[in-house]
Design a protein around this motif. Structure first.
Motif, PDB file in Angstrom:
ATOM      1  N   CYS A 195      11.847 -24.607  -6.048  1.00 44.34           N
ATOM      2  CA  CYS A 195      12.859 -24.759  -7.106  1.00 44.34           C
ATOM      3  C   CYS A 195      12.967 -23.455  -7.907  1.00 44.34           C
ATOM      4  N   GLY A 196      14.177 -22.869  -7.943  1.00 45.49           N
ATOM      5  CA  GLY A 196      14.379 -21.632  -8.704  1.00 45.49           C
ATOM      6  C   GLY A 196      14.522 -21.932 -10.191  1.00 45.49           C
ATOM      7  N   PRO A 197      14.555 -20.888 -11.049  1.00 48.33           N
ATOM      8  CA  PRO A 197      14.464 -19.464 -10.698  1.00 48.33           C
ATOM      9  C   PRO A 197      13.049 -19.071 -10.252  1.00 48.33           C
ATOM     10  N   PHE A 198      12.983 -18.008  -9.446  1.00 49.15           N
ATOM     11  CA  PHE A 198      11.714 -17.542  -8.901  1.00 49.15           C
ATOM     12  C   PHE A 198      11.220 -16.338  -9.704  1.00 49.15           C
ATOM     13  N   THR A 199       9.903 -16.178  -9.755  1.00 53.29           N
ATOM     14  CA  THR A 199       9.318 -15.066 -10.514  1.00 53.29           C
ATOM     15  C   THR A 199       8.444 -14.229  -9.594  1.00 53.29           C
ATOM     16  N   TYR A 200       8.728 -12.912  -9.583  1.00 50.46           N
ATOM     17  CA  TYR A 200       7.889 -11.972  -8.828  1.00 50.46           C
ATOM     18  C   TYR A 200       7.046 -11.210  -9.841  1.00 50.46           C
ATOM     19  N   THR A 201       5.738 -11.419  -9.775  1.00 51.55           N
ATOM     20  CA  THR A 201       4.843 -10.799 -10.752  1.00 51.55           C
ATOM     21  C   THR A 201       3.603 -10.258 -10.035  1.00 51.55           C
ATOM     22  N   ALA A 202       2.641  -9.743 -10.810  1.00 49.52           N
ATOM     23  CA  ALA A 202       1.369  -9.277 -10.244  1.00 49.52           C
ATOM     24  C   ALA A 202       0.248  -9.772 -11.150  1.00 49.52           C
ATOM     25  N   LYS A 203      -0.815 -10.303 -10.521  1.00 47.12           N
ATOM     26  CA  LYS A 203      -1.916 -10.892 -11.289  1.00 47.12           C
ATOM     27  C   LYS A 203      -3.256 -10.438 -10.722  1.00 47.12           C
ATOM     28  N   PRO A 204      -4.334 -10.542 -11.532  1.00 39.94           N
ATOM     29  CA  PRO A 204      -5.666 -10.265 -10.968  1.00 39.94           C
ATOM     30  C   PRO A 204      -5.945 -11.239  -9.817  1.00 39.94           C
ATOM     31  N   PRO A 205      -6.593 -10.778  -8.726  1.00 39.91           N
ATOM     32  CA  PRO A 205      -6.804 -11.621  -7.540  1.00 39.91           C
ATOM     33  C   PRO A 205      -7.495 -12.955  -7.847  1.00 39.91           C
ATOM     34  N   SER A 206      -8.377 -12.961  -8.833  1.00 40.80           N
ATOM     35  CA  SER A 206      -9.120 -14.199  -9.141  1.00 40.80           C
ATOM     36  C   SER A 206      -8.208 -15.284  -9.725  1.00 40.80           C
ATOM     37  N   GLU A 207      -7.044 -14.866 -10.261  1.00 43.89           N
ATOM     38  CA  GLU A 207      -6.132 -15.835 -10.893  1.00 43.89           C
ATOM     39  C   GLU A 207      -5.086 -16.398  -9.920  1.00 43.89           C
ATOM     40  N   ILE A 208      -5.052 -15.848  -8.707  1.00 42.04           N
ATOM     41  CA  ILE A 208      -4.061 -16.315  -7.728  1.00 42.04           C
ATOM     42  C   ILE A 208      -4.747 -17.322  -6.806  1.00 42.04           C
ATOM     43  N   LYS A 209      -4.200 -18.535  -6.732  1.00 45.56           N
ATOM     44  CA  LYS A 209      -4.795 -19.561  -5.876  1.00 45.56           C
ATOM     45  C   LYS A 209      -3.681 -20.383  -5.232  1.00 45.56           C
ATOM     46  N   PHE A 210      -3.722 -20.498  -3.914  1.00 42.57           N
ATOM     47  CA  PHE A 210      -2.696 -21.294  -3.217  1.00 42.57           C
ATOM     48  C   PHE A 210      -3.157 -21.583  -1.792  1.00 42.57           C
ATOM     49  N   LYS A 211      -2.413 -22.458  -1.130  1.00 44.76           N
ATOM     50  CA  LYS A 211      -2.695 -22.809   0.268  1.00 44.76           C
ATOM     51  C   LYS A 211      -1.855 -21.898   1.157  1.00 44.76           C
ATOM     52  N   PRO A 212      -2.489 -20.960   1.883  1.00 44.69           N
ATOM     53  CA  PRO A 212      -1.716 -20.010   2.695  1.00 44.69           C
ATOM     54  C   PRO A 212      -1.173 -20.665   3.971  1.00 44.69           C
ATOM     55  N   LEU A 213      -0.241 -19.973   4.584  1.00 46.71           N
ATOM     56  CA  LEU A 213       0.424 -20.445   5.797  1.00 46.71           C
ATOM     57  C   LEU A 213      -0.582 -20.874   6.863  1.00 46.71           C
ATOM     58  N   ASN A 214      -0.362 -22.065   7.404  1.00 45.36           N
ATOM     59  CA  ASN A 214      -1.163 -22.622   8.511  1.00 45.36           C
ATOM     60  C   ASN A 214      -2.638 -22.825   8.174  1.00 45.36           C
ATOM     61  N   GLN A 215      -2.990 -22.946   6.891  1.00 50.39           N
ATOM     62  CA  GLN A 215      -4.368 -23.297   6.493  1.00 50.39           C
ATOM     63  C   GLN A 215      -4.350 -24.692   5.870  1.00 50.39           C
ATOM     64  N   ASP A 216      -5.520 -25.342   5.815  1.00 55.42           N
ATOM     65  CA  ASP A 216      -5.522 -26.726   5.337  1.00 55.42           C
ATOM     66  C   ASP A 216      -6.105 -26.899   3.933  1.00 55.42           C
ATOM     67  N   LYS A 217      -6.442 -25.774   3.268  1.00 54.87           N
ATOM     68  CA  LYS A 217      -6.940 -25.898   1.888  1.00 54.87           C
ATOM     69  C   LYS A 217      -6.537 -24.672   1.067  1.00 54.87           C
ATOM     70  N   GLU A 218      -6.736 -24.788  -0.256  1.00 54.79           N
ATOM     71  CA  GLU A 218      -6.386 -23.681  -1.151  1.00 54.79           C
ATOM     72  C   GLU A 218      -7.474 -22.608  -1.130  1.00 54.79           C
ATOM     73  N   TYR A 219      -7.056 -21.358  -1.320  1.00 51.42           N
ATOM     74  CA  TYR A 219      -7.989 -20.225  -1.421  1.00 51.42           C
ATOM     75  C   TYR A 219      -7.548 -19.374  -2.602  1.00 51.42           C
ATOM     76  N   SER A 220      -8.512 -18.690  -3.211  1.00 50.35           N
ATOM     77  CA  SER A 220      -8.134 -17.662  -4.198  1.00 50.35           C
ATOM     78  C   SER A 220      -7.798 -16.403  -3.406  1.00 50.35           C
ATOM     79  N   ALA A 221      -7.116 -15.440  -4.060  1.00 48.78           N
ATOM     80  CA  ALA A 221      -6.728 -14.203  -3.372  1.00 48.78           C
ATOM     81  C   ALA A 221      -7.959 -13.452  -2.855  1.00 48.78           C
TER      82      ALA A 221
END
Length: 600
Positions: free
Chosen positions: A180-206
């Motif tokens: 759902c837009g609007p979308f935001t392109y930003t930059a964050k410290p790696p420890s603060e980024i957490k999501f489920k990457p493509l073709n994986q079955d759980k969330e990971y931090s950067a």
């Protein structure tokens, strides 16, 4: 700041297409010979006719190829600047326009009927890592397995080519209906980024993702682009769902599938121009499958400085070119209307203006390779057919002459062979160890030209001396009867800030004698013979002489510097035992290396 001359290793991209799909799209079948001829006419090359089974069989053996597809594949070599031919869609479109079966389509950007345009907001944190982003939407697109595979493959081809392995541009494609837009392109410290990457079955931090992909054969090459940065780039939707962490991986939440109807394409970049080109190519190639063909829905991108841009740009521009210049450059005598027709066949819609004095050429957004008038002339020559250009005797009368340095080289080669030495030809590239550590010198003292992206440890730098190549040749021929007497006359390369390319070649002569005894007298005799051939007498005033010196590669007290024409031209001596053992040799060895350029 460190000055560094950089060499790049690059290759022509190869597009693999299934023969039957290609013929179906072209609307007719060809024999292999006919299609090879068609490719040649269009400025391409049919490199190989193979199948998935053959490829696996060649690479891994027949056992691994069992069950692989037998479908015939055409591997077609495409010029590196023709990004519009890197997929089946672009290739077919180009060939059909070339054969005048269809007209080149006109690409348009449109706003959604509701007037509610998607937005991508860029925050100022991105400036330090990947400052640019562009985006577009393919609305009401219809995928099937073939189209989907082609869509993914084109992204991969662009990543390897114009995107320079994602360092300049990284492409992300998403199912718009899952976010759902609007979308935001930003930059964050790696420890603060957490999501489920493509073709994986759980969330990971950067941070965890970096460790996860360190062993991934495909993604590990892209980690160095951002892994040492304090902030990692990331794209969120309005609900905080991660779309992607460019240039590494997309989120699993928004992945596209065969059922995807609306595709959001985003490109993040360090090079704004290339980002726009990549976006234009992607939407131009695949807007063919949208409900409104050849249209892409616009996205508004808001930059940190408050400026707003609408993408994709899909720019058309017009250039004028004189028919007589085209005829003269190609060597033909066609009418202006005939030249305009030739260009139109190359997707450059053209028509004659102003009493036939000019041709107006329209450059479509897919042809980012058209930079200069000569690019337009080249396309006209391809459409005319290089084989159809009449051969003529050049109007300028010139007599060729051998390059003096090469002539001297050839003469010396003959006489060194007559002196009982065998010629070797070794690689111009070598490892840093070969020209530095193994010869007892520091790499920084060698003025070596470094390869920016070496494919192997054996080819890291351009050689600064011919000696390592000859010693490696001896090491590879240790079983041959002694003595081994080898020579080479070739170029070495060193940095030179006064040259426009930052480096200079020098023609060197190197000879070695390898036997149970050092044979210093043999090498010294060879030097005397070379000087005799060059008509340089043994004299301090106007000839040549040697003077005791020390060299890290030579045995102490067994090294001499050679002077001629009032300058130092090289060294001769017995090699140090450390050097000999580092090149895996066991016998004494004497060597001579001089530059031959002062004798021209």
């Amino acid at each position: 700041m460190r000055s560094e001359v950089v060499l790049f290793q690059s290759a022509m991209p190869t597009v693999s297409v299934k023969r039957d799909l290609l013929f179906q799209a072209l609307g007719r079948s060809y024999t292999d010979e006919e299609f090879d001829e068609l490719c040649f006419e269009f400025g391409l090359e049919l490199d190989e006719i193979t199948s998935e089974k053959d490829i696996i069989s060649k690479e891994k053996g027949d056992g691994k190829a069992e069950g692989a597809s037998d479908v015939i594949l055409y591997k077609i070599d495409v010029p590196a600047n023709r990004y519009d031919l890197l997929c089946l869609e672009g290739l077919v479109r180009g060939l059909q326009v070339f054969k005048e079966r269809i007209r080149a389509p006109r690409y348009k950007k449109i706003t959604p009927p509701s007037g509610e345009i998607q937005k991508l907001i860029i925050t100022e944190e991105t400036v330090q890592v990947r400052p640019y982003a562009v985006a577009a939407v393919l609305r009401n697109i219809t995928f099937d397995k073939v189209r989907y595979d082609s869509f993914i493959d084109l992204q991969d081809k662009l990543h390897q080519n114009i995107c320079r392995k994602r360092s300049l541009v990284a492409i992300g494609t998403h199912d718009l209906d899952t976010v759902c837009g609007p979308f935001t392109y930003t930059a964050k410290p790696p420890s603060e980024i957490k999501f489920k990457p493509l073709n994986q079955d759980k969330e990971y931090s950067a941070v965890e993702l970096m460790d996860l992909y360190r062993t991934d054969s495909h993604l590990r090459h892209y980690l160095p682009i951002i892994e040492n940065e304090p902030l990692y780039p990331v794209i969120y939707d309005s609900n905080g769902v991660v779309l992607s962490m460019p240039p590494i991986i997309n989120g699993d939440h928004s992945k596209i599938s065969l059922n995807t109807k609306n595709v959001l394409i985003e490109c993040t970049a360090t090079d704004f121009t290339k980002a726009k080109i990549v976006l234009d190519i992607l939407v131009a190639m695949f807007s063919e499958y949208c409900q409104k063909t050849f249209t892409a829905e616009a996205v508004e991108v808001l930059y940190p400085n408050g400026k707003s841009h609408i993408f994709p740009e899909l720019p058309y521009r017009r250039e004028k070119i004189k028919p007589e210049i085209m005829n003269k450059k190609i060597g033909i005598s066609e009418t202006p209307s005939s030249l305009a027709k030739l260009l139109t066949r190359m997707c450059l819609k053209s028509h004659v203006i102003g009493n036939g004095n000019n041709i107006e050429v329209e450059i479509p957004p897919t042809r980012a390779d058209i930079i200069h008038a000569c690019d337009i002339i080249e396309d006209a020559a391809i459409a005319y057919g290089y084989n159809n250009i009449q051969m003529t005797i050049p109007k300028t009368y010139t007599i060729a002459n051998q390059f003096p340095l090469n002539k001297l080289t050839e003469l010396l080669r003959q006489d060194l062979a007559a002196a009982g030495f065998t010629e070797a030809l070794t690689f111009a590239l070598c490892s840093q160890e070969d020209i530095a550590n193994k010869l007892g010198v520091d790499i920084s003292a060698t003025k070596a030209v470094h390869i920016a992206n070496p494919k192997t440890a054996e080819f890291q730098v351009a050689r600064t001396t011919l000696l390592p190549g000859l010693l490696k040749t001896v090491a590879a021929n240790r079983k041959m009867p002694l003595p081994l007497k080898l020579f080479e006359i070739s170029d070495i390369v060193v940095k030179d800030s006064t040259k426009d390319v930052g480096a200079k070649n020098h023609r060197h002569l190197c000879a070695i004698y390898y036997n149970k005894n050092p044979g210093f007298e043999v090498i010294h005799g060879l030097l005397d013979r070379i000087m005799q051939l060059l008509d340089v007498p043994p004299s301090k005033e106007n000839g040549y002489y040697i003077k005791a010196s020390e060299g890290s590669a030579f045995f102490p007290g067994r090294c001499a510097e050679i002077f001629a024409k009032g300058q130092s031209i090289g060294n001769l001596g017995v090699l140090h035992p450390d050097v000999i053992t580092k090149f895996e040799l066991t016998m004494p060895c004497s060597a001579l290396e001089i530059t031959i350029e002062p004798f021209l």
